[in-house]
Design a protein around this motif. Structure first.
Motif, PDB file in Angstrom:
ATOM      1  N   ARG A  34      39.009  40.236  24.532  1.00 22.68           N
ATOM      2  CA  ARG A  34      39.972  40.406  23.443  1.00 22.68           C
ATOM      3  C   ARG A  34      41.190  41.199  23.933  1.00 22.68           C
ATOM      4  N   MET A  35      40.926  42.260  24.714  1.00 26.64           N
ATOM      5  CA  MET A  35      42.015  43.072  25.274  1.00 26.64           C
ATOM      6  C   MET A  35      42.875  42.233  26.238  1.00 26.64           C
ATOM      7  N   ALA A  36      42.218  41.417  27.054  1.00 28.25           N
ATOM      8  CA  ALA A  36      42.952  40.561  28.000  1.00 28.25           C
ATOM      9  C   ALA A  36      43.872  39.610  27.244  1.00 28.25           C
ATOM     10  N   GLN A  37      43.347  39.039  26.171  1.00 28.26           N
ATOM     11  CA  GLN A  37      44.137  38.118  25.349  1.00 28.26           C
ATOM     12  C   GLN A  37      45.330  38.847  24.730  1.00 28.26           C
ATOM     13  N   GLN A  38      45.078  40.045  24.186  1.00 33.40           N
ATOM     14  CA  GLN A  38      46.159  40.826  23.566  1.00 33.40           C
ATOM     15  C   GLN A  38      47.249  41.175  24.563  1.00 33.40           C
ATOM     16  N   LYS A  39      46.860  41.404  25.828  1.00 36.57           N
ATOM     17  CA  LYS A  39      47.833  41.772  26.859  1.00 36.57           C
ATOM     18  C   LYS A  39      48.499  40.545  27.479  1.00 36.57           C
ATOM     19  N   GLY A  40      48.134  39.361  27.006  1.00 38.12           N
ATOM     20  CA  GLY A  40      48.789  38.146  27.460  1.00 38.12           C
ATOM     21  C   GLY A  40      48.201  37.507  28.701  1.00 38.12           C
ATOM     22  N   TYR A  41      47.047  37.977  29.165  1.00 36.67           N
ATOM     23  CA  TYR A  41      46.408  37.348  30.319  1.00 36.67           C
ATOM     24  C   TYR A  41      45.829  36.006  29.882  1.00 36.67           C
ATOM     25  N   ARG A  42      46.089  34.967  30.662  1.00 40.89           N
ATOM     26  CA  ARG A  42      45.662  33.615  30.304  1.00 40.89           C
ATOM     27  C   ARG A  42      44.376  33.198  31.005  1.00 40.89           C
ATOM     28  N   HIS A  43      44.172  33.651  32.269  1.00 42.02           N
ATOM     29  CA  HIS A  43      43.019  33.195  33.041  1.00 42.02           C
ATOM     30  C   HIS A  43      42.400  34.381  33.773  1.00 42.02           C
ATOM     31  N   VAL A  44      41.167  34.694  33.415  1.00 41.57           N
ATOM     32  CA  VAL A  44      40.455  35.855  33.927  1.00 41.57           C
ATOM     33  C   VAL A  44      39.375  35.403  34.899  1.00 41.57           C
ATOM     34  N   TYR A  45      39.340  36.026  36.065  1.00 44.19           N
ATOM     35  CA  TYR A  45      38.307  35.787  37.074  1.00 44.19           C
ATOM     36  C   TYR A  45      37.268  36.890  36.908  1.00 44.19           C
ATOM     37  N   VAL A  46      36.046  36.521  36.553  1.00 39.43           N
ATOM     38  CA  VAL A  46      34.957  37.480  36.354  1.00 39.43           C
ATOM     39  C   VAL A  46      34.076  37.440  37.596  1.00 39.43           C
ATOM     40  N   ASP A  47      33.860  38.610  38.235  1.00 35.74           N
ATOM     41  CA  ASP A  47      33.128  38.632  39.498  1.00 35.74           C
ATOM     42  C   ASP A  47      32.144  39.794  39.541  1.00 35.74           C
ATOM     43  N   GLY A  48      31.033  39.564  40.217  1.00 39.07           N
ATOM     44  CA  GLY A  48      29.972  40.562  40.374  1.00 39.07           C
ATOM     45  C   GLY A  48      28.738  40.156  39.590  1.00 39.07           C
ATOM     46  N   GLY A  49      27.575  40.288  40.198  1.00 37.71           N
ATOM     47  CA  GLY A  49      26.335  39.797  39.603  1.00 37.71           C
ATOM     48  C   GLY A  49      26.063  40.277  38.191  1.00 37.71           C
ATOM     49  N   THR A  50      25.971  41.577  37.999  1.00 30.89           N
ATOM     50  CA  THR A  50      25.675  42.132  36.676  1.00 30.89           C
ATOM     51  C   THR A  50      26.800  41.823  35.696  1.00 30.89           C
ATOM     52  N   THR A  51      28.032  41.892  36.175  1.00 31.09           N
ATOM     53  CA  THR A  51      29.185  41.612  35.321  1.00 31.09           C
ATOM     54  C   THR A  51      29.129  40.176  34.806  1.00 31.09           C
ATOM     55  N   ILE A  52      28.893  39.233  35.702  1.00 25.86           N
ATOM     56  CA  ILE A  52      28.780  37.826  35.298  1.00 25.86           C
ATOM     57  C   ILE A  52      27.642  37.652  34.292  1.00 25.86           C
TER      58      ILE A  52
END
Length: 191
Positions: free
Chosen positions: A116-134
């Motif tokens: 939601r924060m990424a969207q509010q800040k205008g980020y369009r494409h987020v790369y999610v990385d790391g085992g636990t994070t994914i």
């Protein structure tokens, strides 16, 4: 006016895993990947990683993954000046080197809140990385697609990519095989 749904940030996973599903050995090392990267043919190139990176404007990675990438040295930092959010339960203990202080910040919000924060800040494409994070992002249904590169290796033990992951239906987009034995598949998550 465009609908809000059209403004939603897209979250993608791009990761290598052994055939038996491990992203690192039991000590967290990804050393086993080196032989495959060095044996890639000129035609294989970087197997699409640069094109993928060029499509993203924000990385959200776990602290352990950040620490590992930092340990490779600044000349091997693959993300350029893109913004990096380091996801940690305790952001105050995340050690961000001075050279990364302009584009890296530690965060601790839940995955759906981070998106939601990424969207509010205008980020369009987020790369999610790391085992636990994914895994956590998958648990909160925050991943839109996965590019999984299978390494022709059985580790037998290590850090699994899919641990405590909910049942999710995927739609196959494409699969490519490379001369070094890697097989890369792209899937959309059916929400």
């Amino acid at each position: 006016l465009p609908m809000m749904e059209n403004l939603k940030s897209k979250a993608s996973v791009y990761i290598a895993t052994t055939v038996d599903g491990y992203i690192a050995d039991k000590d967290g090392s990804v050393e086993f990947l080196n032989q495959y990267q060095s044996s890639a043919s000129e035609a294989d190139g970087d197997m699409g990683f640069a094109d993928f990176l060029n499509s993203i404007d924000l990385l959200i990675m776990g602290r352990k993954t950040f620490d590992q990438v930092i340990s490779f040295g600044d000349d091997l930092w693959p993300y350029g000046d893109r913004q990096v959010w380091i996801w940690s339960r305790n952001p105050s203990v995340v050690n961000i080197p001075q050279i990364r202080s302009n584009n890296a910040v530690a965060v601790s919000a839940a995955p759906n809140e981070l998106m939601r924060m990424a969207q509010q800040k205008g980020y369009r494409h987020v790369y999610v990385d790391g085992g636990t994070t994914i895994q956590q992002f998958l648990q909160q249904d925050c991943i839109d697609d996965l590019v999984l590169t299978r390494v022709p290796l059985l580790l037998g033990e290590g850090i699994p990519l899919f641990l405590k992951t909910p049942r999710l239906s995927l739609e196959h987009v494409s699969t490519k095989s490379y001369s070094n034995g890697l097989v890369q598949s792209h899937y959309l998550v059916k929400h």
